[in-house]
Design a protein around this motif. Structure first.
Motif, PDB file in Angstrom:
ATOM      1  N   SER A 154     -35.024  -3.879 -17.406  1.00  0.00           N
ATOM      2  CA  SER A 154     -34.846  -4.919 -18.419  1.00  0.00           C
ATOM      3  C   SER A 154     -33.957  -6.022 -17.869  1.00  0.00           C
ATOM      4  O   SER A 154     -33.707  -6.112 -16.667  1.00  0.00           O
ATOM      5  CB  SER A 154     -34.261  -4.303 -19.689  1.00  0.00           C
ATOM      6  OG  SER A 154     -34.299  -5.229 -20.760  1.00  0.00           O
ATOM      7  N   ALA A 155     -33.436  -6.885 -18.769  1.00  0.00           N
ATOM      8  CA  ALA A 155     -32.681  -8.060 -18.368  1.00  0.00           C
ATOM      9  C   ALA A 155     -31.345  -7.682 -17.743  1.00  0.00           C
ATOM     10  O   ALA A 155     -30.729  -6.675 -18.098  1.00  0.00           O
ATOM     11  CB  ALA A 155     -32.452  -8.957 -19.578  1.00  0.00           C
ATOM     12  N   HIS A 156     -30.878  -8.534 -16.827  1.00  0.00           N
ATOM     13  CA  HIS A 156     -29.576  -8.366 -16.222  1.00  0.00           C
ATOM     14  C   HIS A 156     -28.535  -9.053 -17.128  1.00  0.00           C
ATOM     15  O   HIS A 156     -28.744 -10.178 -17.573  1.00  0.00           O
ATOM     16  CB  HIS A 156     -29.537  -8.997 -14.827  1.00  0.00           C
ATOM     17  CG  HIS A 156     -28.340  -8.617 -14.019  1.00  0.00           C
ATOM     18  ND1 HIS A 156     -27.066  -9.065 -14.316  1.00  0.00           N
ATOM     19  CD2 HIS A 156     -28.211  -7.816 -12.939  1.00  0.00           C
ATOM     20  CE1 HIS A 156     -26.217  -8.568 -13.441  1.00  0.00           C
ATOM     21  NE2 HIS A 156     -26.884  -7.804 -12.593  1.00  0.00           N
ATOM     22  N   PRO A 157     -27.397  -8.393 -17.408  1.00  0.00           N
ATOM     23  CA  PRO A 157     -26.411  -8.981 -18.319  1.00  0.00           C
ATOM     24  C   PRO A 157     -25.880 -10.353 -17.878  1.00  0.00           C
ATOM     25  O   PRO A 157     -25.473 -11.140 -18.720  1.00  0.00           O
ATOM     26  CB  PRO A 157     -25.269  -7.943 -18.314  1.00  0.00           C
ATOM     27  CG  PRO A 157     -25.968  -6.652 -18.041  1.00  0.00           C
ATOM     28  CD  PRO A 157     -27.049  -6.994 -17.060  1.00  0.00           C
ATOM     29  N   GLU A 158     -25.888 -10.643 -16.596  1.00  0.00           N
ATOM     30  CA  GLU A 158     -25.428 -11.953 -16.136  1.00  0.00           C
ATOM     31  C   GLU A 158     -26.441 -13.055 -16.441  1.00  0.00           C
ATOM     32  O   GLU A 158     -26.120 -14.229 -16.436  1.00  0.00           O
ATOM     33  CB  GLU A 158     -25.136 -11.927 -14.629  1.00  0.00           C
ATOM     34  CG  GLU A 158     -23.928 -11.084 -14.249  1.00  0.00           C
ATOM     35  CD  GLU A 158     -22.599 -11.720 -14.687  1.00  0.00           C
ATOM     36  OE1 GLU A 158     -22.613 -12.870 -15.137  1.00  0.00           O
ATOM     37  OE2 GLU A 158     -21.570 -11.029 -14.564  1.00  0.00           O
ATOM     38  N   SER A 216     -22.135  -3.826 -25.787  1.00  0.00           N
ATOM     39  CA  SER A 216     -23.423  -3.428 -25.249  1.00  0.00           C
ATOM     40  C   SER A 216     -23.736  -4.316 -24.053  1.00  0.00           C
ATOM     41  O   SER A 216     -23.501  -5.530 -24.095  1.00  0.00           O
ATOM     42  CB  SER A 216     -24.502  -3.577 -26.332  1.00  0.00           C
ATOM     43  OG  SER A 216     -25.758  -3.125 -25.879  1.00  0.00           O
ATOM     44  N   ASN A 217     -24.208  -3.708 -22.993  1.00  0.00           N
ATOM     45  CA  ASN A 217     -24.616  -4.439 -21.785  1.00  0.00           C
ATOM     46  C   ASN A 217     -23.459  -5.109 -21.050  1.00  0.00           C
ATOM     47  O   ASN A 217     -23.667  -6.072 -20.310  1.00  0.00           O
ATOM     48  CB  ASN A 217     -25.696  -5.473 -22.131  1.00  0.00           C
ATOM     49  CG  ASN A 217     -26.912  -4.842 -22.774  1.00  0.00           C
ATOM     50  OD1 ASN A 217     -27.583  -4.009 -22.172  1.00  0.00           O
ATOM     51  ND2 ASN A 217     -27.168  -5.202 -24.030  1.00  0.00           N
ATOM     52  N   PHE A 218     -22.243  -4.627 -21.238  1.00  0.00           N
ATOM     53  CA  PHE A 218     -21.094  -5.200 -20.543  1.00  0.00           C
ATOM     54  C   PHE A 218     -20.939  -4.550 -19.173  1.00  0.00           C
ATOM     55  O   PHE A 218     -21.006  -3.326 -19.031  1.00  0.00           O
ATOM     56  CB  PHE A 218     -19.814  -4.994 -21.354  1.00  0.00           C
ATOM     57  CG  PHE A 218     -19.561  -6.061 -22.388  1.00  0.00           C
ATOM     58  CD1 PHE A 218     -18.311  -6.651 -22.513  1.00  0.00           C
ATOM     59  CD2 PHE A 218     -20.574  -6.489 -23.247  1.00  0.00           C
ATOM     60  CE1 PHE A 218     -18.070  -7.633 -23.458  1.00  0.00           C
ATOM     61  CE2 PHE A 218     -20.344  -7.465 -24.202  1.00  0.00           C
ATOM     62  CZ  PHE A 218     -19.086  -8.054 -24.307  1.00  0.00           C
ATOM     63  N   LEU A 219     -20.721  -5.389 -18.160  1.00  0.00           N
ATOM     64  CA  LEU A 219     -20.427  -4.928 -16.814  1.00  0.00           C
ATOM     65  C   LEU A 219     -18.914  -4.810 -16.652  1.00  0.00           C
ATOM     66  O   LEU A 219     -18.149  -5.234 -17.525  1.00  0.00           O
ATOM     67  CB  LEU A 219     -21.021  -5.887 -15.792  1.00  0.00           C
ATOM     68  CG  LEU A 219     -22.543  -6.097 -15.903  1.00  0.00           C
ATOM     69  CD1 LEU A 219     -23.018  -7.108 -14.865  1.00  0.00           C
ATOM     70  CD2 LEU A 219     -23.302  -4.777 -15.760  1.00  0.00           C
TER      71      LEU A 219
END
Length: 278
Positions: free
Chosen positions: A271-275, A139-142
């Motif tokens: 929402s939040a950025h994955p980094e 989840s939320n992986f770039l």
């Protein structure tokens, strides 16, 4: 009502529409999930960090629905990636849910600053091998995170659950996933109410044309794009509205008009950025 099933890379199948319990209070989760199951939902998406796995489990137990008719997802939280913590975390989630296994277990965020998501992914492979989950995903992986876990483990996730809605479509991530057989699960499919999605001409005009609500139009757009979705609500009437999206279609022009709502510069993220989520 027949909800389409999507076949995943590992051969298991997942309902394309489910019920998400993000921000559903722990003391309300049992009632909300029970109502969803009564209405016809069979796919429930929760997470350890949501604090409501126990309520989800109670609703499942009380429903009388056969286990093989249900699809349950939960997720590994950010502070449980190291050592044997993933093994402990899945055991705790299963206990709270009252289940012997989940259908899908996800690494919730890559937490790149901690640099331990590859280890977490390797542990999920082991969890799957022990039959505590049928499928594993992220989840939320770039794209760089996805490329790394596949390169270092040889195991491709079956899904990537990402923020995706008309103003923020993450086309680079979607393209990578499509090329590698990874299905997209769209969280926040309606933009979490953080911008006037329903007031945009593309959505409003389509809703008028098909005589449906704006929310139903956007959910239908997701389905026609092939996304797996689980809109969240605690109101029974909205639960019914969200699932009544399989008896109409948008035209190619209506889909294209909604596609065009993403400015393409990342400004639509709500929402939040994955980094930055560590």
């Amino acid at each position: 009502m027949s909800i389409p099933q999507i076949e995943l890379l590992d051969g298991h199948r997942i309902p394309q529409l489910g019920y998400g319990v993000f921000k559903v209070p722990a003391d309300d989760a049992e009632r909300a999930v029970s109502e969803a199951l009564e209405i016809g939902y069979r796919h429930i998406d929760t997470a350890a960090i949501y604090g409501n796995e126990e309520g989800v489990g109670k609703a499942i137990a009380a429903s009388g629905i056969a286990r093989d008719e249900l699809y349950v997802t939960t997720k590994l939280w950010n502070d449980r990636h190291d050592g044997d913590e993933p093994d402990a975390a899945i055991a705790e989630s299963l206990e709270r849910l009252g289940l012997d296994f989940v259908d899908l277990y996800l690494v919730h965020w890559p937490t790149p600053a901690r640099d331990n998501y590859v280890h977490a992914w390797q542990k999920l492979v082991g969890i799957r091998e022990r039959a505590l989950t049928r499928s594993i995903g992220v989840s939320n992986f770039l794209v760089p995170h996805l490329e790394r876990i596949v390169a270092e483990t040889g195991v491709t996730p079956v899904v990537n659950q990402i923020e995706l809605h008309p103003a923020y479509q993450q086309r680079d991530v979607v393209q990578w996933c499509t090329q590698h057989g990874v299905h997209i699960e769209a969280w926040g499919p309606l933009g979490q109410g953080k911008y006037d999605l329903f007031g945009t001409p593309a959505v409003a005009q389509a809703a008028e044309a098909v005589d449906r609500t704006a929310a139903q139009v956007v959910l239908r757009w997701h389905l026609q794009k092939g996304n797996i979705i689980f809109p969240k609500s605690v109101r029974a009437e909205r639960l019914r509205e969200n699932i009544a999206v399989f008896d109409f279609e948008l035209t190619d022009d209506q889909v294209a008009a909604i596609d065009a709502l993403d400015p393409g510069d990342g400004s639509g993220r709500v929402s939040a950025h994955p980094e930055e989520m560590n």
